[in-house]
Enzyme design. Structure first.
Site, short mmCIF file in Angstrom:
data_model
loop_
_atom_site.label_atom_id
_atom_site.label_comp_id
_atom_site.label_asym_id
_atom_site.label_seq_id
_atom_site.Cartn_x
_atom_site.Cartn_y
_atom_site.Cartn_z
N ASN A 98 17.84 11.42 -46.02
CA ASN A 98 17.16 10.19 -46.44
C ASN A 98 16.35 9.57 -45.32
OD1 ASN A 98 19.68 9.69 -45.18
ND2 ASN A 98 19.78 7.63 -46.02
N ASP B 3 30.60 7.68 -44.69
CA ASP B 3 29.39 7.35 -45.45
C ASP B 3 28.50 6.38 -44.66
OD1 ASP B 3 27.80 7.91 -47.62
OD2 ASP B 3 28.61 6.31 -48.87
#
Length: 417
Positions: free
Chosen positions: A95, A305
């Site tokens: 990303n 995460d």
């Protein structure tokens, strides 16, 4: 580098020294001797209070921003944060800007991280530009070092794209990831759809939006074969679905975010946007099911995460804030606060096998790839605990159990302080 770790309790079920307190001699990056006592005045001795060591930890889902979002986190600072948080290897998500969807961009990440104490493993985008339409150059990225293929936090809405990716990746034993999120059901939800979302007037995101996608993806996997990893599951039903799929013999693995293991949607009463996460924080019954699934092996491992978000996109109205939290610095302390030591270490190391990363057991003749920690210290996570460039931490003010001293990997020692 030559060092001597003194009186280290070894936590490694693969080692005959598991559970024992030993001196560990490391010479030129290799463990050369393990014994009750080793005396060598010429070697630098490392003596730390209640020192424990394990195989180096691996986080399969970290985001560092670079290239394109360096204001959130650079690769250099991200790898430093990982090392000081106990991780010797990280999977870095695609990303970025541009999205990591080609072999040249995979090579860029690998080159940028060359020589670091932490091993960087790129996760290539499954689709071109992460747009979910055309499949990216999976084989070329695999050949260049990509460990899996994943449109980070973006659902694969076209089932045929996932079907083709699962079939194609079998040609080189590739691992495909599919984010468990059905956008049409979640719509504009920002938190878990339950009692708290109604009470607080926040748009809900039902557990069904995850479970429908998990069900679909497991049906596709049963049809195609191949290897599928479902990242960051968050509901009780998802655990059950994956457990049943594993009993069928499907090659499916999954992870859980430390946020969903430790926090519930009860914290949303503060309207703190650091708690705006994807998947959203769920209920206590979901958290309990996730913990049970981790302990019985249904869930293969834990991820921090880690997703740094700049202040401009976090310090705003809840509906408009970006999803995500940093998590590397607090991952171990939060995990050990909700489970026992052996489960925690397994959760932080077992996904290496899933992602095809070699393991180095703590034995003589093996490469020294180690995490150093003290499992018994209790403390609170504060802003001073943050190493990341961004400050969006869901674990702020949470009680931690166990702290990290540092890591040894690639013939380098990094210690906190």
């Amino acid at each position: 580098m030559n060092i001597l770790l003194k009186s280290a309790t070894i936590i490694d079920p693969m080692s005959k020294h598991h559970g024992k307190k030993r001196d560990v001699l490391i010479e030129k990056g290799i463990i050369t001797k393990i014994a009750a006592t080793i005396k060598d005045s010429k070697i630098k001795a490392i003596q730390l209070k209640n020192l424990h060591i394990s195989q180096g930890w691996f986080d399969p889902s970290t985001s560092f921003g670079e290239p394109g979002f360096e204001e959130r986190e650079t690769l250099d600072n991200g790898l430093k944060t990982a090392a000081m948080s106990g991780f010797t290897a990280v999977g870095v998500n695609a990303n970025t800007k541009p999205v990591i969807d080609s072999k040249s961009l995979i090579k860029f990440l690998k080159t940028k991280a060359h020589g670091a104490v932490v091993d960087l493993y790129p996760v290539g985008s499954l689709s071109v530009g992460g747009n979910g339409i055309d499949m990216a150059e999976l084989y070329d990225m695999h050949q260049s070092g990509a460990i899996s293929f994943y449109d980070y936090k973006e659902p694969i809405s076209n089932p045929n794209l996932l079907k083709i990716a699962l079939q194609y990746a079998q040609n080189f034993d590739g691992l495909v990831q599919s984010f468990p999120f059905e956008r049409a059901v979640a719509k504009n939800g920002v938190v878990n759809e339950e009692e708290n979302s109604t009470k607080l007037g926040l748009k809900g995101m039902p557990a069904l939006s995850e479970e429908l996608q998990v069900t679909r993806d497991l049906y596709l996997l049963e049809y195609t074969g191949g290897k599928l990893h479902i990242p960051t599951i968050s509901t009780k039903k998802s655990v059950q679905l994956i457990k049943e799929a594993k009993k069928k013999g499907l090659q499916v693995s999954c992870s859980v975010s430390i946020n969903n293991l430790r926090l519930t949607d009860d914290v949303l009463e503060s309207f703190d946007t650091n708690y705006k996460l994807l998947p959203p924080l769920r209920t206590k019954s979901d958290t309990q099911a996730l913990l049970k699934g981790l302990k019985d092996g249904t869930i293969d491992g834990v991820t921090s995460d880690h997703n740094p978000i700049d202040i401009e996109h976090k310090r705003t109205e809840f509906d408009h804030a970006a999803f995500g939290s940093i998590g590397l610095e607090s991952c171990f302390g939060a995990l050990l606060n909700v489970t026992n030591l052996e489960t925690a270490i397994k959760a932080l190391t077992s996904l290496k096998q899933t992602f095809g990363i070699s393991e180095s057991k703590i034995s003589e003749g093996e490469k020294a790839n180690l995490t150093l920690f003290n499992p018994d210290v209790e403390w609170f996570f504060t802003e001073e605990s943050i190493i990341s460039t961004s400050q969006n931490a869901a674990m702020l003010a949470e009680k931690m159990t166990g702290n990290v001293y540092g890591v040894f990997n690639n013939d380098q020692l990094v210690l906190n302080g």
